[in-house]
Design an enzyme around this catalytic site. Structure first.
Site, PDB file in Angstrom:
ATOM      1  N   ARG A   1      -4.038  -3.830  21.664  1.00 35.32           N
ATOM      2  CA  ARG A   1      -3.457  -5.159  21.468  1.00 35.32           C
ATOM      3  C   ARG A   1      -2.445  -5.549  22.531  1.00 35.32           C
ATOM      4  NH1 ARG A   1      -2.785  -4.654  14.898  1.00 35.32           N
ATOM      5  NH2 ARG A   1      -5.024  -4.687  14.559  1.00 35.32           N
TER       6      ARG A   1
ATOM      7  N   LEU B   1       0.823  -1.212   0.000  1.00 33.51           N
ATOM      8  CA  LEU B   1       0.000   0.000   0.000  1.00 33.51           C
ATOM      9  C   LEU B   1       0.853   1.257   0.000  1.00 33.51           C
ATOM     10  CD1 LEU B   1      -2.993  -1.067   2.195  1.00 33.51           C
ATOM     11  CD2 LEU B   1      -3.005  -0.416  -0.212  1.00 33.51           C
ATOM     12  N   ALA B   2       1.939   1.250   0.772  1.00 28.97           N
ATOM     13  CA  ALA B   2       2.782   2.450   0.817  1.00 28.97           C
ATOM     14  C   ALA B   2       3.482   2.655  -0.524  1.00 28.97           C
ATOM     15  CB  ALA B   2       3.794   2.333   1.954  1.00 28.97           C
ATOM     16  N   GLY B   3       4.135   1.611  -1.025  1.00 30.42           N
ATOM     17  CA  GLY B   3       4.925   1.751  -2.248  1.00 30.42           C
ATOM     18  C   GLY B   3       4.060   2.011  -3.473  1.00 30.42           C
TER      19      GLY B   3
ATOM     20  N   ARG C   1       0.935  -0.140  18.154  1.00 27.58           N
ATOM     21  CA  ARG C   1       0.056   0.391  17.108  1.00 27.58           C
ATOM     22  C   ARG C   1      -1.384  -0.014  17.380  1.00 27.58           C
ATOM     23  NH1 ARG C   1      -2.364  -1.597  12.582  1.00 27.58           N
ATOM     24  NH2 ARG C   1      -1.236  -3.574  12.528  1.00 27.58           N
TER      25      ARG C   1
HETATM   26  C1  FAD Z   1      -2.581 -10.740   8.559  1.00 26.88           C
HETATM   27  C2  FAD Z   1      -2.473  -9.250   8.685  1.00 26.88           C
HETATM   28  C3  FAD Z   1      -3.609  -8.468   8.754  1.00 26.88           C
HETATM   29  C4  FAD Z   1      -3.523  -7.086   8.868  1.00 26.88           C
HETATM   30  N1  FAD Z   1      -4.662  -6.339   8.936  1.00 26.88           N
HETATM   31  C5  FAD Z   1      -4.571  -4.995   9.040  1.00 26.88           C
HETATM   32  C6  FAD Z   1      -5.746  -4.193   9.100  1.00 26.88           C
HETATM   33  O1  FAD Z   1      -6.871  -4.685   9.047  1.00 26.88           O
HETATM   34  N2  FAD Z   1      -5.602  -2.847   9.214  1.00 26.88           N
HETATM   35  C7  FAD Z   1      -4.371  -2.251   9.266  1.00 26.88           C
HETATM   36  O2  FAD Z   1      -4.310  -1.030   9.360  1.00 26.88           O
HETATM   37  N3  FAD Z   1      -3.251  -2.997   9.200  1.00 26.88           N
HETATM   38  C8  FAD Z   1      -3.314  -4.337   9.084  1.00 26.88           C
HETATM   39  N4  FAD Z   1      -2.173  -5.085   9.023  1.00 26.88           N
HETATM   40  C9  FAD Z   1      -0.869  -4.402   8.905  1.00 26.88           C
HETATM   41  C10 FAD Z   1      -0.699  -3.922   7.465  1.00 26.88           C
HETATM   42  O3  FAD Z   1      -1.217  -4.882   6.581  1.00 26.88           O
HETATM   43  C11 FAD Z   1       0.753  -3.668   7.091  1.00 26.88           C
HETATM   44  O4  FAD Z   1       1.378  -2.923   8.083  1.00 26.88           O
HETATM   45  C12 FAD Z   1       0.831  -2.889   5.791  1.00 26.88           C
HETATM   46  O5  FAD Z   1       0.051  -3.496   4.795  1.00 26.88           O
HETATM   47  C13 FAD Z   1       2.266  -2.741   5.317  1.00 26.88           C
HETATM   48  O6  FAD Z   1       2.247  -2.097   4.078  1.00 26.88           O
HETATM   49  P1  FAD Z   1       3.606  -1.657   3.390  1.00 26.88           P
HETATM   50  O7  FAD Z   1       3.227  -1.088   2.075  1.00 26.88           O
HETATM   51  O8  FAD Z   1       4.384  -0.816   4.319  1.00 26.88           O
HETATM   52  O9  FAD Z   1       4.434  -3.022   3.194  1.00 26.88           O
HETATM   53  P2  FAD Z   1       4.069  -4.387   2.447  1.00 26.88           P
HETATM   54  O10 FAD Z   1       2.659  -4.496   2.044  1.00 26.88           O
HETATM   55  O11 FAD Z   1       4.656  -5.467   3.301  1.00 26.88           O
HETATM   56  O12 FAD Z   1       4.888  -4.302   1.108  1.00 26.88           O
HETATM   57  C14 FAD Z   1       6.284  -4.435   1.091  1.00 26.88           C
HETATM   58  C15 FAD Z   1       6.730  -4.376  -0.343  1.00 26.88           C
HETATM   59  O13 FAD Z   1       8.138  -4.267  -0.371  1.00 26.88           O
HETATM   60  C16 FAD Z   1       8.690  -5.212  -1.254  1.00 26.88           C
HETATM   61  N5  FAD Z   1      10.018  -5.533  -0.764  1.00 26.88           N
HETATM   62  C17 FAD Z   1      10.412  -5.792   0.511  1.00 26.88           C
HETATM   63  N6  FAD Z   1      11.736  -5.988   0.553  1.00 26.88           N
HETATM   64  C18 FAD Z   1      12.179  -5.843  -0.702  1.00 26.88           C
HETATM   65  C19 FAD Z   1      13.461  -5.934  -1.297  1.00 26.88           C
HETATM   66  N7  FAD Z   1      14.559  -6.177  -0.571  1.00 26.88           N
HETATM   67  N8  FAD Z   1      13.551  -5.770  -2.637  1.00 26.88           N
HETATM   68  C20 FAD Z   1      12.455  -5.516  -3.404  1.00 26.88           C
HETATM   69  N9  FAD Z   1      11.227  -5.398  -2.882  1.00 26.88           N
HETATM   70  C21 FAD Z   1      11.100  -5.567  -1.549  1.00 26.88           C
HETATM   71  C22 FAD Z   1       7.718  -6.351  -1.280  1.00 26.88           C
HETATM   72  O14 FAD Z   1       7.875  -7.074  -2.483  1.00 26.88           O
HETATM   73  C23 FAD Z   1       6.392  -5.592  -1.192  1.00 26.88           C
HETATM   74  O15 FAD Z   1       6.016  -5.174  -2.472  1.00 26.88           O
HETATM   75  C24 FAD Z   1      -2.256  -6.473   8.930  1.00 26.88           C
HETATM   76  C25 FAD Z   1      -1.101  -7.255   8.883  1.00 26.88           C
HETATM   77  C26 FAD Z   1      -1.203  -8.632   8.782  1.00 26.88           C
HETATM   78  C27 FAD Z   1       0.038  -9.448   8.812  1.00 26.88           C
END
Ligand code: FAD
Length: 639
Positions: free
Chosen positions: A332, A45-47, A437
């Site tokens: 939590r 979501l962030a990226g 969080r």
């Molecule tokens: C089961 C579960 C349920 C959840 N439910 C909720 C919820 O209901 N509400 C809420 O607010 N939060 C929830 N969370 C937390 C939330 O989902 C995450 O904190 C959030 O989605 C993280 O988003 P992000 O974009 O930071 O990272 P991610 O979605 O983890 O994306 C990381 C990205 O980085 C890439 N990447 C990583 N390392 C590398 C590398 N070395 N080289 C190239 N690419 C790389 C991956 O390929 C991926 O595309 C939940 C978490 C879990 C585990």
């Protein structure tokens, strides 16, 4: 390198800081945006939101992920919902209340100004996602529906059944795809970033490994954004997707980026309990279930009767008893600790001592099964498939598990690390969540960072950075490529007899036992020794197999576990120096008479930002003091 920790929080009243800052930041004019290349590592979501928004503005973006499609980023797993202070329920919510709840929920270990900005932006995120077509649940009259999450007494969580992350990610992905189609974003799936490249102290690119061909190559840019998610998999068993790791942020840390609050890890109270030594993954049962499910254990220790045979008078609804105001919706960290306490005292409902009930009997009687199925159907199905038990008929059994990491790379108000040009967003930064969080706030933060903050702040950097032209032929890239290749060869060369997973599982056990839900000085010191020993063993005895110039998943894992083994030590060091209990960091030595976390604001009201000083040398602690002008510092109470 001299490290300067400047949070760059703007002056002025908190409500106006972001507005003023947006006005005062430098702009890049539309024609000049086309001249800047930005690397975004991560498509969660962030990226995805950042890459799409930056491309929409006119920057040339390259986006990387290790999955075969950006749509498979771990964000897709998010179940329960996303917070926003819309106050559709008219139940007393406001930007100020979301700000207050989040600072308090994080046990007063986050920056007030950042959290306030997050609460302000929360309302825009929902509008943006609705415009993209995200199918949020609606009330009969058509307004978006809300439910409650822990740590709040209002209903402010927007949701799409139990698949909120998936639906939000599809929204961000379609915005990203549009830019890929327009040629503004070049997408690099199945590509792993293995290092960053600095030129004149500024982040100017990355070195990656193509996961299909094994080719190591460089990509240059004017700025680098890490959106690489969290590191809960350091515990081996967690609710995260198996691929989640610390590599990108840890490699950046080894190049000088400060790692903040690594010991602030979140143990989520409602997961399906681990059932055996060979399990490789744990499953979350969303916090949203605590809206209608009631948590209890038998009053009598070791009671083996079926739940339906235990009368109400012999059940202990311990959260409702201990916290009458918040009941099952305490945050939590509190719910997790209490579950552990109950199980340690012999009230577990799972053989082996690790489980409590989450019971929907009363909600089904009150609302009917169809209403419960409509709210949580997919979660109930998932539970039934995994456990073989029907949660409409018998209570779910749950236990806390590693889930999220509040720690991450240190960033200033502009989401830039201490390394110029290196921005960090989403779960990868140390973020706005302090020591704990609140539910449904990670999606909010990731999308706030990607859609609404970084697109402004990166422009401010690029407009002033005065960057010399650099491309992949620069010697700095050759140097880092050689180091990456050497490390890959070293992993393959050990050729020992223990699998990567076996060593990772051992690391997870050490951390879970000594730096998990509760920690002590003695336990942390033992953990640090044990991690040293395990790391030595890894480099003497790991077996990877296969070769580097090929698809080799064991090699991918080995690199990530090697990083976890270094990072885990920092996590424990951080936990050791923080001689207080706060949020997800519970030191047994520092608790109140009734077992609540006892903070020490006089000594520990700071962000702990760690500087890597090289293998075998102690890391250096830098402190960013935290001040609280708007939320009164007090012991958290949910009674
Ligand atoms: C089961 C579960 C349920 C959840 N439910 C909720 C919820 O209901 N509400 C809420 O607010 N939060 C929830 N969370 C937390 C939330 O989902 C995450 O904190 C959030 O989605 C993280 O988003 P992000 O974009 O930071 O990272 P991610 O979605 O983890 O994306 C990381 C990205 O980085 C890439 N990447 C990583 N390392 C590398 C590398 N070395 N080289 C190239 N690419 C790389 C991956 O390929 C991926 O595309 C939940 C978490 C879990 C585990």
């Amino acid at each position: 390198m001299t490290v300067e920790l400047r949070s760059r929080v703007p002056d002025g009243p908190i409500e106006q800081k972001w507005e003023r800052h947006r006005f005062e930041m430098k702009l890049v004019n539309p024609a000049n945006k086309r001249k800047f290349d930005v690397i975004v590592v991560g498509s969660g979501l962030a990226g995805a939101s950042a890459a799409a928004s930056l491309a929409e503005l006119g920057y040339r973006v390259s986006c990387f992920c290790f999955q075969d499609s950006p749509r498979r980023a771990h964000s897709i797993a998010a179940q329960g919902g996303i917070n926003a202070a819309k106050n559709y329920q008219n139940d007393g919510d406001s930007v100020w209340r979301l700000f207050y709840d989040t600072v308090k929920g994080g046990d007063f270990r986050s920056r007030e100004a950042n959290v306030h900005r997050l609460a302000q932006i929360s309302v825009d995120i929902i509008d943006q996602c609705v415009a993209q077509g995200v199918p949020f649940a609606r009330e009969y009259g058509g307004l978006l529906a809300n439910r409650s999450f822990g740590g709040a007494q209002v209903s402010r969580t927007f949701y799409a059944r139990g698949q909120t992350g998936q639906q939000l990610l599809l929204g961000a992905y379609q915005a990203l795809s549009r830019q890929i189609g327009l040629g503004q974003v070049t997408m690099h799936p199945r590509t792993e970033m293995l290092d960053i490249v600095l030129v004149d102290g500024k982040a100017r690119g990355i070195v990656v490994r193509d996961l299909v061909t094994g080719r190591i190559r460089s990509h240059a840019a004017h700025a680098v954004v890490l959106a690489t998610g969290g590191y809960a998999n350091v515990y081996f068993l967690s609710t995260n997707a198996k691929g989640c790791n610390v590599t990108a942020t840890w490699r950046a840390a080894k190049r000088g980026a400060l790692f903040a609050n690594p010991c602030f890890t979140q143990i989520h109270p409602t997961c399906i309990p681990a059932h055996g030594p060979h399990q490789s993954k744990l499953t979350l049962m969303s916090e949203s279930l605590r809206n209608d499910g009631r948590i209890w254990v038998p009053r009598q220790k070791g009671d083996t009767r079926r739940p339906r045979d235990i009368p109400a008078s012999e059940r202990d609804y311990y959260l409702e008893r201990l916290y009458p105001s918040f009941g099952n919706l305490v945050p939590r960290d509190v719910a997790s600790r209490r579950a552990k306490e109950m199980c340690d005292a012999g009230h577990s409902v799972v053989p082996g001592g690790h489980g409590v009930y989450l019971d929907f009997r009363d909600a089904i009687q009150r609302l009917g099964q169809p209403a419960i199925a409509e709210r949580y159907g997919n979660l109930f199905d998932m539970y039934a498939r995994i456990t073989g038990e029907n949660p409409y008929e018998v209570p779910m059994r749950i236990y806390p598990a590693p889930h999220y990491t509040m720690g991450g790379l240190w960033v200033d108000y502009n989401l830039m690390s201490n390394l110029e040009g290196l921005h960090v967003i989403g779960e990868a930064n140390f973020s706005d969540h302090g020591a704990n969080r609140l539910g449904a706030s990670a999606l909010m933060q990731g999308l706030a960072d990607g859609y609404f903050i970084l697109p402004y702040t990166i422009g401010d950097y690029l407009a002033q950075a005065n960057l010399t032209p650099v491309d992949e032929s620069h010697s700095a890239f050759r140097q880092v490529e050689a180091e990456v290749a050497e490390r890959t060869a070293r992993l393959l060369g050990v050729n020992g007899s223990t699998s990567v997973d076996a060593l990772h599982r051992e690391l997870g056990r050490i951390l879970w036992d000594r730096c998990g839900m509760s920690r002590t000085r003695a336990g942390l010191e033992q953990a640090i020794d044990a991690i040293h020993e395990l790391r030595d063993r890894f480099w003497k005895d790991v077996y990877v197999g296969g070769k580097g110039e090929d698809l080799n998943q064991a090699l991918e894992k080995a690199g990530r576990v090697a990083d976890f083994l270094e990072f885990a030590e920092l996590l424990c060091e951080d936990a050791l120096q923080r001689e207080e209990s706060c949020g997800g960091h519970f030191r047994e030595e520092y608790q109140t008479a009734d077992g609540e976390a006892r903070r020490d604001d006089a000594r520990f009201s700071y962000v702990a930002a760690w500087e890597w000083k090289g293998a075998g040398t102690a890391p250096m602690l830098h402190k960013e003091p935290l001040t609280f002008e708007h939320v009164h510092l007090a012991q958290r109470s949910y009674k």
